[in-house]
Design a protein around this motif. Structure first.
Motif, PDB file in Angstrom:
ATOM      1  N   TYR A   1     -10.641  14.080 -19.148  1.00  0.00           N
ATOM      2  CA  TYR A   1     -10.679  14.875 -20.371  1.00  0.00           C
ATOM      3  C   TYR A   1      -9.268  15.319 -20.761  1.00  0.00           C
ATOM      4  CZ  TYR A   1     -11.896  18.586 -23.679  1.00  0.00           C
ATOM      5  OH  TYR A   1     -11.995  19.382 -24.800  1.00  0.00           O
ATOM      6  N   LEU A   2      -8.835  14.950 -21.948  1.00  0.00           N
ATOM      7  CA  LEU A   2      -7.519  15.257 -22.530  1.00  0.00           C
ATOM      8  C   LEU A   2      -6.363  14.576 -21.784  1.00  0.00           C
ATOM      9  CD1 LEU A   2      -7.884  19.081 -23.333  1.00  0.00           C
ATOM     10  CD2 LEU A   2      -8.320  17.130 -24.845  1.00  0.00           C
ATOM     11  N   SER A   3      -6.662  13.916 -20.651  1.00  0.00           N
ATOM     12  CA  SER A   3      -5.588  13.312 -19.860  1.00  0.00           C
ATOM     13  C   SER A   3      -4.974  12.094 -20.538  1.00  0.00           C
ATOM     14  CB  SER A   3      -6.115  12.908 -18.480  1.00  0.00           C
ATOM     15  OG  SER A   3      -6.563  14.035 -17.773  1.00  0.00           O
ATOM     16  N   THR A   4      -5.723  11.443 -21.432  1.00  0.00           N
ATOM     17  CA  THR A   4      -5.246  10.196 -22.039  1.00  0.00           C
ATOM     18  C   THR A   4      -4.650  10.408 -23.428  1.00  0.00           C
ATOM     19  OG1 THR A   4      -7.481   9.777 -22.884  1.00  0.00           O
ATOM     20  CG2 THR A   4      -6.922   8.802 -20.756  1.00  0.00           C
ATOM     21  N   GLU A   5      -4.527  11.669 -23.877  1.00  0.00           N
ATOM     22  CA  GLU A   5      -4.072  11.931 -25.243  1.00  0.00           C
ATOM     23  C   GLU A   5      -2.694  11.346 -25.516  1.00  0.00           C
ATOM     24  OE1 GLU A   5      -4.403  16.105 -26.117  1.00  0.00           O
ATOM     25  OE2 GLU A   5      -6.319  15.756 -27.116  1.00  0.00           O
ATOM     26  N   ASN A   6      -1.811  11.430 -24.540  1.00  0.00           N
ATOM     27  CA  ASN A   6      -0.450  10.923 -24.749  1.00  0.00           C
ATOM     28  C   ASN A   6      -0.244   9.540 -24.142  1.00  0.00           C
ATOM     29  OD1 ASN A   6       0.409  13.290 -26.097  1.00  0.00           O
ATOM     30  ND2 ASN A   6       0.684  14.325 -24.130  1.00  0.00           N
ATOM     31  N   GLY A   7      -0.739   9.342 -22.914  1.00  0.00           N
ATOM     32  CA  GLY A   7      -0.488   8.087 -22.215  1.00  0.00           C
ATOM     33  C   GLY A   7      -1.495   6.990 -22.475  1.00  0.00           C
TER      34      GLY A   7
ATOM     35  N   GLU B   1      -3.642   3.019  -9.922  1.00  0.00           N
ATOM     36  CA  GLU B   1      -2.550   2.537  -9.075  1.00  0.00           C
ATOM     37  C   GLU B   1      -2.267   3.475  -7.914  1.00  0.00           C
ATOM     38  OE1 GLU B   1       2.257   1.726  -9.318  1.00  0.00           O
ATOM     39  OE2 GLU B   1       1.073   1.580 -11.171  1.00  0.00           O
ATOM     40  N   VAL B   2      -2.357   4.795  -8.151  1.00  0.00           N
ATOM     41  CA  VAL B   2      -2.055   5.738  -7.069  1.00  0.00           C
ATOM     42  C   VAL B   2      -3.228   5.898  -6.115  1.00  0.00           C
ATOM     43  CG1 VAL B   2      -0.403   6.990  -8.495  1.00  0.00           C
ATOM     44  CG2 VAL B   2      -2.764   7.826  -8.321  1.00  0.00           C
ATOM     45  N   GLY B   3      -4.387   5.338  -6.450  1.00  0.00           N
ATOM     46  CA  GLY B   3      -5.478   5.339  -5.476  1.00  0.00           C
ATOM     47  C   GLY B   3      -6.805   5.896  -5.915  1.00  0.00           C
ATOM     48  N   TYR B   4      -6.916   6.416  -7.133  1.00  0.00           N
ATOM     49  CA  TYR B   4      -8.218   6.927  -7.582  1.00  0.00           C
ATOM     50  C   TYR B   4      -9.203   5.772  -7.726  1.00  0.00           C
ATOM     51  CZ  TYR B   4      -6.204  11.514  -8.603  1.00  0.00           C
ATOM     52  OH  TYR B   4      -5.599  12.743  -8.493  1.00  0.00           O
ATOM     53  N   ARG B   5     -10.415   5.993  -7.212  1.00  0.00           N
ATOM     54  CA  ARG B   5     -11.481   5.015  -7.386  1.00  0.00           C
ATOM     55  C   ARG B   5     -12.728   5.661  -7.981  1.00  0.00           C
ATOM     56  NH1 ARG B   5      -7.734   2.464  -7.215  1.00  0.00           N
ATOM     57  NH2 ARG B   5      -7.232   0.626  -5.945  1.00  0.00           N
ATOM     58  N   TYR B   6     -12.525   6.843  -8.534  1.00  0.00           N
ATOM     59  CA  TYR B   6     -13.592   7.548  -9.252  1.00  0.00           C
ATOM     60  C   TYR B   6     -12.989   8.036 -10.563  1.00  0.00           C
ATOM     61  CZ  TYR B   6     -16.922  11.408 -10.240  1.00  0.00           C
ATOM     62  OH  TYR B   6     -17.816  12.280 -10.828  1.00  0.00           O
ATOM     63  N   ILE B   7     -13.500   7.520 -11.661  1.00  0.00           N
ATOM     64  CA  ILE B   7     -13.034   7.927 -12.993  1.00  0.00           C
ATOM     65  C   ILE B   7     -14.178   8.641 -13.699  1.00  0.00           C
ATOM     66  CG2 ILE B   7     -12.054   7.203 -15.192  1.00  0.00           C
ATOM     67  CD1 ILE B   7     -10.229   6.636 -12.827  1.00  0.00           C
ATOM     68  N   ASP B   8     -13.924   9.867 -14.117  1.00  0.00           N
ATOM     69  CA  ASP B   8     -14.937  10.677 -14.804  1.00  0.00           C
ATOM     70  C   ASP B   8     -14.605  10.742 -16.292  1.00  0.00           C
ATOM     71  OD1 ASP B   8     -17.172  12.917 -14.425  1.00  0.00           O
ATOM     72  OD2 ASP B   8     -15.688  13.678 -15.859  1.00  0.00           O
ATOM     73  N   THR B   9     -15.588  10.416 -17.122  1.00  0.00           N
ATOM     74  CA  THR B   9     -15.393  10.466 -18.566  1.00  0.00           C
ATOM     75  C   THR B   9     -16.678  10.969 -19.225  1.00  0.00           C
ATOM     76  OG1 THR B   9     -14.691   9.212 -20.514  1.00  0.00           O
ATOM     77  CG2 THR B   9     -16.071   8.047 -18.912  1.00  0.00           C
TER      78      THR B   9
END
Length: 612
Positions: free
Chosen positions: A356-362, A372-380
């Motif tokens: 949430y809001l994390s993708t606004e800029n990137g 890439e850093v290792g997350y294998r759980y994405i919440d949306t």
């Protein structure tokens, strides 16, 4: 195989007490069982076992035994915490393995062991010797015959002495009554009730070494049956006393037994049924049982010789371990978990990436960085407006879809059966997937004046149950639901909610709701686990974090992990992403956990589920 008509050359890895008084004497009596090798940390003790029991070889160290090509199968009675390590080593050495109960510390370990057995073409079985007894067979026969009707309740107990010093008192080695004797109770219940678990409620008393000494458990099953048990180490210190009981109630009668777990000799119990006049008629039954350990070894030998399949199956061990995991979580035994396993076997990583809001800029790159850093759980969620970016990032990452846990949510304007189904399909389209690992109802209401909220929520839930049964979703649950929202849903739901995602952090723990979720067997999950600036920059938090050499964020996330709550923190930079994943290298002390739990409220978003 050995030359003597299917005789199996056995090695024993360890000189534990149960091996000396139980399993090895059983091996001596068993057919087609050769006591070939014994290994221990001490060569002197291994030599003593060799002389006492007639092993051909004695080894110092378990690796030496596994290197012996003559050893065909091994029995492992090592401490619980190293079962996984040595079982997998033995399997990779192409040895068949019989390992003492509990086979693993958790379901994740268990699954890795069975995968190793399959990969190496060998047999793995968990050692519940008592389940091989003709006594258990007779209980099952009576139940299957319909004599006592449909089983609706089972009660059992296994209580032993406490110990002045014993491995059972050491938590780091998998000590405690639930692991030691509670597993007998759960395995007995699962042997007699064939229905999925609906809920588990449990409480326990802990000693000074942080292991459980007495636990009381209630298990509800989907077919309406229930089971309860008491297990622990409370009958005096070093007394050798024990207490066993079993009561099986059915619609036409019941069975009452004081037979000890792993009992041998003449075993008697009572069967009571109602006659045509409604009068209770009781008869005594007696079964003769030889050495359960001998029968266990003979059954394992038959499996190795290709003449039978393991009586204690992989499926049974997984079901039993899943119940033990849930009980240990419910009583607060587990203080750190890298993954959480739901009652249906779905595995949820302990730390997910909150988008949430994390993708606004990137945009897409932000999700690629997280992967890439290792997350294998994405919440949306549909409301976040970034499902397409996430779908593209996963596709571009090259990571197989089945290695990523993907969760989305239906927004409150799309509540209702048909709307929810359409929203689900749209989320899948944007995420470029044909299934979701988890799907949640985002909020219970449109606003505080929404009088029809439950009609819409129940319609959405029915649609989600349909998706779950079709295999389109692995887990279904809720988000921002409080007890007064959940209670009416439980009355109409065919499938219980598995997760409730809430705003949870040190400054806003919603303890009443947490307690309710625990009692109902619903896993709480934390969004906004870092609170806001007022919390994460708090001086008290900074001082405690400094003690552990970690960031404030890591401390706050670790606190929730030790409370048994998976977290989904947000982060835009790779540095922060890594920081939020790095929470497993330290443990917060009981005093600091207590201090953090008593902080005044701070960092609340101000969002209330009845007012959104």
């Amino acid at each position: 195989m050995s030359e003597e008509k299917g005789t199996v050359k056995w090695g024993v890895m360890g000189t534990a007490g149960i091996a000396s008084w139980g399993t090895i004497p059983g091996m001596q009596k068993a057919k087609r069982c050769e006591l070939y090798a014994i290994a221990g940390r001490s060569l002197e003790k291994a030599q003593a076992y060799k002389e006492r029991f007639g092993f051909e070889k004695a080894y110092k160290g378990y690796d030496a035994l596994l290197s012996d090509p003559e050893v065909e199968a091994v029995y492992i009675p090592l401490p619980n915490d190293i079962h996984c390590e040595w079982v997998i080593k033995a399997l990779k050495a192409h040895k068949h393995v019989l390992c003492e109960k509990p086979l693993a510390m958790n379901e994740g370990e268990l699954r890795r062991m069975f995968a190793a057995a399959r990969d190496n073409g060998v047999i793995l079985m968990e050692a519940y010797a008592y389940l091989h007894s003709p006594y258990i067979c007779r209980l099952k026969e009576i139940i299957s015959s319909g004599e006592i009707g449909k089983v609706d309740y089972i009660d059992t107990a296994f209580l032993t002495q406490d110990y002045s010093e014993d491995i059972r008192l050491h938590k780091e080695q998998g000590g405690g009554g639930i692991y030691d004797v509670g597993c007998y109770c759960t395995s007995m219940i699962l042997s007699l009730i064939d229905s999925p678990v609906k809920y588990i409620k449990a409480d326990a008393e802990f000693g000074s070494s942080d292991v459980d000494h007495m636990a009381s458990v209630l298990i509800g099953f989907e077919d309406g049956s229930r089971a309860s048990f008491n297990a622990g180490m409370i009958l005096g210190t070093d007394t050798s006393d024990r207490y066993d009981r079993l009561f099986i109630h059915g619609s036409k009668g019941y069975i009452r037994s004081d037979v000890e777990y792993n009992g041998e000799g003449e075993l008697s119990f009572e069967v009571t049924v109602k006659n045509s006049n409604g009068e209770k008629v009781t008869r005594a039954e007696t079964v003769y049982a030889g050495s359960n350990y001998s029968m266990e070894m003979e059954q394992m030998n038959e499996c190795i010789n290709g003449k039978a399949l393991p009586y204690i199956t992989e499926e049974f061990s997984i079901r039993n371990m899943r119940i033990l995991d849930s009980i240990l979580d419910a009583v607060g035994y587990n203080d750190s978990k890298e993954q959480f396993i739901l009652t249906n076997g779905t595995v949820i990583p302990a730390v997910g990436y909150g988008s949430y809001l994390s993708t606004e800029n990137g945009g897409v790159q932000t999700i690629l960085d997280a992967l890439e850093v290792g997350y294998r759980y994405i919440d949306t969620a549909a409301f976040y407006g970034n499902e397409e970016q996430i779908g593209e990032a996963i596709e571009r990452s090259g990571i197989p879809r089945d290695e990523i846990f993907l969760c989305s949510k239906v927004w409150h304007t799309d509540l209702g059966g048909e709307k929810t189904l359409r929203s689900f399909e749209e989320s899948c389209r944007k995420l470029k997937t044909d299934y979701l690992d988890m799907y949640l109802i985002h909020w219970p209401k449109n606003d505080g004046n929404d009088e029809e909220w439950f009609e819409k929520v129940s319609g959405s839930w029915a649609a989600m149950e349909e998706l779950y049964e079709q295999g389109r979703v692995k887990a279904i649950g809720l988000s921002n639901f409080l007890p007064h929202h959940i209670r009416p849903l439980l009355e109409v739901a065919r499938i219980r909610p598995m997760v409730d995602q809430l705003e949870l952090h040190v400054g806003y723990m919603q303890e009443y709701t947490l307690s309710y979720l625990r009692k109902e067997g619903i896993l709480p999950q934390a969004w906004s686990p870092l609170g806001r600036a007022k919390l994460i920059n708090d001086g008290v938090v900074s001082n405690i974090a400094a003690k552990y050499g970690c960031s404030n964020a890591a401390l706050l996330l670790r606190y929730l992990n030790q409370r048994g709550i998976p977290v989904i923190p947000k982060a835009a930079s790779k540095e922060r992403m890594k920081e939020n994943l790095d929470i497993f290298g330290f443990s917060i002390s009981a005093d600091d956990m207590s201090y953090l739990s008593c902080l005044p409220e701070r960092g609340w978003s101000g969002e209330h589920p009845d007012e959104v």
